[in-house]
Scaffold this active site. Structure first.
Site, PDB file in Angstrom:
ATOM      1  CG  ASP B 104      -2.038   0.944   0.950  1.00 40.62           C
ATOM      2  OD1 ASP B 104      -2.089   1.994   0.439  1.00 40.62           O
ATOM      3  OD2 ASP B 104      -3.040   0.973   1.981  1.00 40.62           O
ATOM      4  CG  HIS B 111      -4.716   9.702   2.404  1.00 40.25           C
ATOM      5  ND1 HIS B 111      -5.550   9.636   3.223  1.00 40.25           N
ATOM      6  CD2 HIS B 111      -3.922   8.544   2.546  1.00 40.25           C
ATOM      7  CE1 HIS B 111      -5.436   8.632   4.056  1.00 40.25           C
ATOM      8  NE2 HIS B 111      -4.482   7.542   3.467  1.00 40.25           N
TER       9      HIS B 111
END
Lengths: 250, 250
Positions: B104, B111
């Protein structure tokens, strides 16, 4: 037929009996057990061992692990077909199992403090969570290799004076660890209790958690070690079953 | 024989053609392609699709991906055997591939800054490395599930007043991400260049990176997200091939 003599000072006697995947010039990779200075081909015990992985056997579960260990003890106490016995220096060892996921826990307080001082000088070496839960991170399952595999020095970014520099790691490090091999799965969304340890964990390997400390020091915040660790992890080709440790219980 | 009508406003026309693994009441799981409101059984194109996974097809490599897309375009422009065409509301979708490793990346500056403010209030929201390299962590490959799978709210430790408390997460969060599906392997110890992107990456999925923020906030230092993330990751059952994006290139 062969009867294996086990010298009194052998590390590979009746108590140990580690499993591994081996091949010879004439034998395809399959599961064997190490006894003294020999490797015994376990396909004479069960066809589940006629494959280059311990996974199918591990999936059979704890009761079967106990049963097969008894069968192996019977086998090696008697005479074994010659074709199933190989001198350990005539076999090639391979990865003993397929790695589905790989987690590295930060289990030693001394090591965790040492790394804390190295990577976060001037702050508390241990984070406040360390005394309360096992801190861990996922490694790259696809880079776990058996001991003896050549490791390529990784390249990556290092912190520079103004901008990062790119190149081969200059601070390659080694870490000796013990790896626990989970043998049976648990359903998604369920918890595995401490009491289930014996049912889930098949055995142990030695593990070298290779680290490129310069790459790690730059990239590992805030999401943890990634490229600085995930280039290779070496494990021993022999898996010592948890059952072998019973003889060492104090 | 069936001829598929594609309405002008369909999201599943000739440009898209996503791959997925489906089954019906009478058909075992296999690979299909979505066209308008139907799923076309791809075993009529190649037997490589007669399995519950895209992995064997992806392993055939980029040249084959191009070739098969042409074959599919030819197939759906003509008449297809009735038994190979299923209304999309009569099929069950499954995991489209086996996940070997799952990474990931923290790719959005907005973000990353937002999370920095959330987890490290009072300090710089972005770490100094963020502008120089893709910061990422390994997730748990075994917990990637197709969209629609029920997710169990995870339990774990949360930071407490004096001592941590244990219980169900109270701050379950969702994150919409795009997942890149790597189709072909690269040898251990070699680097994959940016120019190899098209050769390695087969396609894209939508992804929900479930997070238990209270568990994550306590456990994630210094080794990154672990239990707070690794309980589940949902992906779309349809994999949009990278080749489908050519039509959208600007």
């Amino acid at each position: 037929m062969t009867r294996i003599e086990i010298p009194g000072d052998s590390l590979f006697g009746y108590d140990n009996l580690p499993y591994g995947v081996f091949s010879t010039a004439r034998t395809s990779p399959r599961v064997g057990v190490r006894v003294a200075d020999t490797v015994v081909d376990l396909t004479v015990v069960d066809t589940v061992f006629a494959t280059a992985s311990l996974n199918p056997f591990m999936a059979q579960g704890h009761a079967r692990w106990v049963e097969v260990r008894e069968q192996i003890l019977d086998l090696i106490a008697g005479e074994i077909p010659d074709a199933a016995v190989h001198p350990v220096d005539e076999v090639t060892m391979h990865m003993p199992f397929e790695v589905a996921d790989y987690v590295d826990f930060y289990a030693s307080e001394h090591h965790a403090s040492n790394l804390g001082r190295l990577f976060r000088p001037g702050s508390e070496p241990l984070m406040p969570n360390w005394k309360h839960l096992p801190v861990g991170y996922h490694g790259r399952a696809g880079t776990v290799v058996p001991s003896g595999t050549d490791i390529v020095r990784p390249t990556g970014q290092r912190k520079g004076e103004d901008v990062p520099t790119f190149g081969e790691s200059r601070r390659l490090d080694i870490e000796a660890e013990v790896g626990f091999v989970v043998g049976t799965p648990s359903p998604l969304g369920t918890s595995v209790g401490v009491d289930d340890f014996d049912e889930r964990v098949f055995g142990l390997v030695l593990l070298n958690d290779w680290s490129a400390r310069d790459i790690q020091a730059w990239e590992y915040v805030p999401l943890g070690p990634f490229l600085g660790k995930s280039f290779a992890t070496s494990i021993s080709p022999w898996v010592v079953p948890l059952l072998a440790l019973e003889a060492a219980r104090v």
